[in-house]
Design a protein around this motif. Structure first.
Motif, PDB file in Angstrom:
ATOM      1  N   TYR A   1     -14.234   1.571  22.567  1.00  0.00           N
ATOM      2  CA  TYR A   1     -14.406   2.647  23.552  1.00  0.00           C
ATOM      3  C   TYR A   1     -15.789   3.281  23.442  1.00  0.00           C
ATOM      4  O   TYR A   1     -16.445   3.212  22.397  1.00  0.00           O
ATOM      5  CB  TYR A   1     -13.315   3.710  23.377  1.00  0.00           C
ATOM      6  CG  TYR A   1     -13.315   4.391  22.027  1.00  0.00           C
ATOM      7  CD1 TYR A   1     -13.957   5.607  21.830  1.00  0.00           C
ATOM      8  CD2 TYR A   1     -12.671   3.802  20.927  1.00  0.00           C
ATOM      9  CE1 TYR A   1     -13.966   6.221  20.577  1.00  0.00           C
ATOM     10  CE2 TYR A   1     -12.675   4.399  19.683  1.00  0.00           C
ATOM     11  CZ  TYR A   1     -13.323   5.614  19.513  1.00  0.00           C
ATOM     12  OH  TYR A   1     -13.337   6.198  18.277  1.00  0.00           O
ATOM     13  N   LYS A   2     -16.210   3.872  24.552  1.00  0.00           N
ATOM     14  CA  LYS A   2     -17.489   4.577  24.582  1.00  0.00           C
ATOM     15  C   LYS A   2     -17.247   6.042  24.290  1.00  0.00           C
ATOM     16  O   LYS A   2     -16.266   6.622  24.766  1.00  0.00           O
ATOM     17  CB  LYS A   2     -18.084   4.489  25.985  1.00  0.00           C
ATOM     18  CG  LYS A   2     -18.919   3.271  26.218  1.00  0.00           C
ATOM     19  CD  LYS A   2     -19.612   3.414  27.556  1.00  0.00           C
ATOM     20  CE  LYS A   2     -20.302   2.105  27.929  1.00  0.00           C
ATOM     21  NZ  LYS A   2     -20.975   2.216  29.214  1.00  0.00           N
ATOM     22  N   LYS A   3     -18.143   6.637  23.521  1.00  0.00           N
ATOM     23  CA  LYS A   3     -18.050   8.072  23.273  1.00  0.00           C
ATOM     24  C   LYS A   3     -19.481   8.573  23.305  1.00  0.00           C
ATOM     25  O   LYS A   3     -20.265   8.259  22.402  1.00  0.00           O
ATOM     26  CB  LYS A   3     -17.395   8.298  21.910  1.00  0.00           C
ATOM     27  CG  LYS A   3     -16.974   9.722  21.665  1.00  0.00           C
ATOM     28  CD  LYS A   3     -16.148   9.753  20.378  1.00  0.00           C
ATOM     29  CE  LYS A   3     -15.955  11.164  19.886  1.00  0.00           C
ATOM     30  NZ  LYS A   3     -15.388  11.182  18.534  1.00  0.00           N
TER      31      LYS A   3
ATOM     32  N   GLY B   1     -13.392  -1.143  17.053  1.00  0.00           N
ATOM     33  CA  GLY B   1     -12.387  -1.173  15.987  1.00  0.00           C
ATOM     34  C   GLY B   1     -12.656  -2.336  15.044  1.00  0.00           C
ATOM     35  O   GLY B   1     -12.919  -3.454  15.482  1.00  0.00           O
ATOM     36  N   ALA B   2     -12.573  -2.061  13.745  1.00  0.00           N
ATOM     37  CA  ALA B   2     -12.951  -3.065  12.740  1.00  0.00           C
ATOM     38  C   ALA B   2     -12.068  -4.305  12.798  1.00  0.00           C
ATOM     39  O   ALA B   2     -12.483  -5.385  12.396  1.00  0.00           O
ATOM     40  CB  ALA B   2     -12.899  -2.450  11.343  1.00  0.00           C
TER      41      ALA B   2
ATOM     42  N   LEU C   1     -17.233  -4.165  27.359  1.00  0.00           N
ATOM     43  CA  LEU C   1     -18.115  -3.145  26.771  1.00  0.00           C
ATOM     44  C   LEU C   1     -19.056  -3.695  25.700  1.00  0.00           C
ATOM     45  O   LEU C   1     -20.027  -3.047  25.323  1.00  0.00           O
ATOM     46  CB  LEU C   1     -17.270  -2.016  26.150  1.00  0.00           C
ATOM     47  CG  LEU C   1     -16.491  -1.120  27.112  1.00  0.00           C
ATOM     48  CD1 LEU C   1     -15.634  -0.130  26.330  1.00  0.00           C
ATOM     49  CD2 LEU C   1     -17.441  -0.375  28.038  1.00  0.00           C
ATOM     50  N   ILE C   2     -18.746  -4.882  25.192  1.00  0.00           N
ATOM     51  CA  ILE C   2     -19.561  -5.426  24.090  1.00  0.00           C
ATOM     52  C   ILE C   2     -20.898  -5.944  24.622  1.00  0.00           C
ATOM     53  O   ILE C   2     -20.937  -6.719  25.580  1.00  0.00           O
ATOM     54  CB  ILE C   2     -18.785  -6.559  23.371  1.00  0.00           C
ATOM     55  CG1 ILE C   2     -17.476  -6.020  22.780  1.00  0.00           C
ATOM     56  CG2 ILE C   2     -19.631  -7.220  22.278  1.00  0.00           C
ATOM     57  CD1 ILE C   2     -17.615  -4.890  21.778  1.00  0.00           C
TER      58      ILE C   2
ATOM     59  N   ILE D   1     -20.012   1.556  14.807  1.00  0.00           N
ATOM     60  CA  ILE D   1     -20.620   2.276  15.933  1.00  0.00           C
ATOM     61  C   ILE D   1     -21.971   1.662  16.270  1.00  0.00           C
ATOM     62  O   ILE D   1     -22.848   1.529  15.410  1.00  0.00           O
ATOM     63  CB  ILE D   1     -20.818   3.772  15.605  1.00  0.00           C
ATOM     64  CG1 ILE D   1     -19.496   4.404  15.150  1.00  0.00           C
ATOM     65  CG2 ILE D   1     -21.376   4.520  16.811  1.00  0.00           C
ATOM     66  CD1 ILE D   1     -19.619   5.878  14.784  1.00  0.00           C
ATOM     67  N   LEU D   2     -22.122   1.275  17.530  1.00  0.00           N
ATOM     68  CA  LEU D   2     -23.400   0.736  18.025  1.00  0.00           C
ATOM     69  C   LEU D   2     -23.856   1.626  19.170  1.00  0.00           C
ATOM     70  O   LEU D   2     -23.051   2.347  19.756  1.00  0.00           O
ATOM     71  CB  LEU D   2     -23.198  -0.682  18.584  1.00  0.00           C
ATOM     72  CG  LEU D   2     -22.623  -1.760  17.701  1.00  0.00           C
ATOM     73  CD1 LEU D   2     -22.566  -3.070  18.473  1.00  0.00           C
ATOM     74  CD2 LEU D   2     -23.472  -1.920  16.456  1.00  0.00           C
TER      75      LEU D   2
END
Lengths: 289, 158
Positions: A65-67, A74-75, A87-88, A169-170
């Motif tokens: 998800y984007k924040k 998620g790992a 999204l990736i 987180i990216l």
């Protein structure tokens, strides 16, 4: 009769964390590394001495998800999950496509690739140039660390025994004018462990370099990255002058210290690593991705 | 006790949680179509489906598959898709010693279910995790191509 193997498979992350707080366990997500590491002979279960905690079924650890400006991954997302997720970022998908083969991509996880901390971990060079941050959870709360601080050596990470890697987180999108790329050199396309991995990142404003980063895999105990060398290129214009490229290559020539092993030789690895860097630095333009 | 579905049947095993799914299906359920080649996820001889996804059963600890649906080569043998693959592998000469074939057929079925009209490159990518030391792969690629044509319309069906 062998000693009984204890394993836990809780429905919730919280229960998992309380168990990890009580005893030191071997965490298994996809298991594609752990099962090989502890392999016994045929018919005999892998000898895992610590109690096992399975986490790959936990949906909480599989969200993407984007924040704000961050993308949380998620790992326990498998490589296939990530390839199918809009999204990736494309450079990460391209790196994932070089990993193993479909069956392993259906099982292996991004978190597992990080925690396994192999010198040749395929996603690692790119995660380093993305300045990935890792979310570690324990009963005491959340801790966020930079990937370059988390990975400390060959199969050695800064994970306390009561923690799990929950998210990666990216940046959710590369900034305007930014370009990232991953290259892998191996014996064949599928199922090959890298001889050399390389990731490059550049952000330009017009022709001026605003930010530039490189990371090399499989040429040292952990990824090789040097912020000091990168800084020297900031403010220069592309295409880079031959002398600037030569200076960067000679600086990396000193800090890249590969080894000979069954996959390749130190000399080959260093030559290819520097050639990949030279190729990246010699480009006349970088297409934003 | 670990409960899962094996080829459509609910089963229970008391194998240790780290036991490989490969060993459990072969030794406990005597489904010996699934082979062990390398035991390290590099050869694909042990390929099976877990919840419809192609995976290497040598890398799966039995404790992680609680509630999962496992399908082995024996579990697809009655399907129309298998019949087409069977015919196509025979016609194209895709089978020599046969050891890799159960895994190769599982990978072929997984590929065609996802992509009923694969290009040659996509076929090669689809079976990239499966080693065959006899054929040189070309006849296997031909077999999958043939199966895509012969089974047109069949692959997307569940």
């Amino acid at each position: 009769m062998a000693e009984k193997i204890i394993a836990y498979r809780f429905d919730q992350v919280d229960q998992t964390l309380s168990q990890l707080n009580k005893e030191d366990c071997t965490i298994i997500a996809g298991g594609t590394d752990v099962m090989v590491l502890y392999k016994s002979r045929r018919g005999v279960p892998p000898k895992i001495t610590k109690p096992i905690v399975f986490i790959d079924h936990l949906n909480e650890l599989k969200q993407v998800y984007k924040k704000g400006k961050d993308l949380h991954i998620g790992a326990c997302c498998t490589y296939s999950d990530l390839l199918n997720d809009p999204l990736i970022p494309t450079p990460l998908k391209n790196a994932i496509k070089t990993i193993a083969a479909p069956a392993i991509r259906n099982r292996g996880t991004l978190g597992g690739n990080i925690c396994n901390a192999s010198p040749a971990g395929d996603t690692l060079p790119l995660l380093y140039v993305y300045n990935a941050k890792l979310v570690l959870r324990s009963v005491s709360g959340v801790r966020i660390v930079a990937i370059s601080d988390f990975i400390q050596g060959v199969r050695r990470v800064d994970r306390k025994s009561n923690e799990i890697l929950a998210e990666i987180i990216l940046p959710s999108e590369l900034e305007e004018g930014a370009y990232a790329v991953f290259e892998k050199v191996g014996n064949r396309n599928a199922d090959a462990i890298a001889k050399v991995g390389f990731a490059g990142y550049i952000r330009t404003n017009g022709e001026v370099i605003k930010d530039i980063r490189f990371a090399f895999g499989a040429v040292g105990p952990t990824m090789v990255r040097s912020v000091d060398i990168e800084k020297k290129l900031i403010g220069k214009t592309i295409p880079l002058a031959g002398a600037d490229i030569a200076q960067v290559l000679s600086a990396f020539d000193k800090i890249i210290k590969p080894i000979d092993d069954q996959r390749s030789t130190a000399r080959y690895r260093k030559t290819v690593a520097l050639n990949l860097l030279r190729y990246f630095l010699s480009r006349k333009q970088y297409q934003h991705n | 006790m670990i409960t899962f579905t094996l080829n459509g049947r609910k089963v229970e095993t008391d194998a240790p949680p780290s036991a490989r799914l490969l060993d459990v299906i072969r030794d406990e359920y005597l489904l010996i179509g699934t082979k062990e080649g390398c035991g390290e996820g590099e050869c694909g001889a042990c390929s099976i489906f877990v919840n419809n996804l192609l995976q290497n059963s040598c890398l799966i600890p039995i404790g992680s598959i609680e509630g999962a649906e496992i399908v082995t080569i024996e579990g697809i043998m009655e399907s129309d898709q298998f019949k087409i693959l069977d015919e196509s592998y025979s016609e194209a000469g895709g089978v020599q010693c046969g050891y890799c074939i159960p895994g190769m057929v599982m990978a072929s079925a997984a590929l065609l279910a996802q992509n009923p009209h694969p290009s040659e490159a996509e076929i090669r990518e689809g079976i990239s995790g499966n080693l065959c030391r006899c054929t040189g792969y070309n006849m296997i690629v031909d077999a999958i191509n043939l199966a895509a044509k012969k089974g047109d319309g069949l692959w997307q069906k569940k």
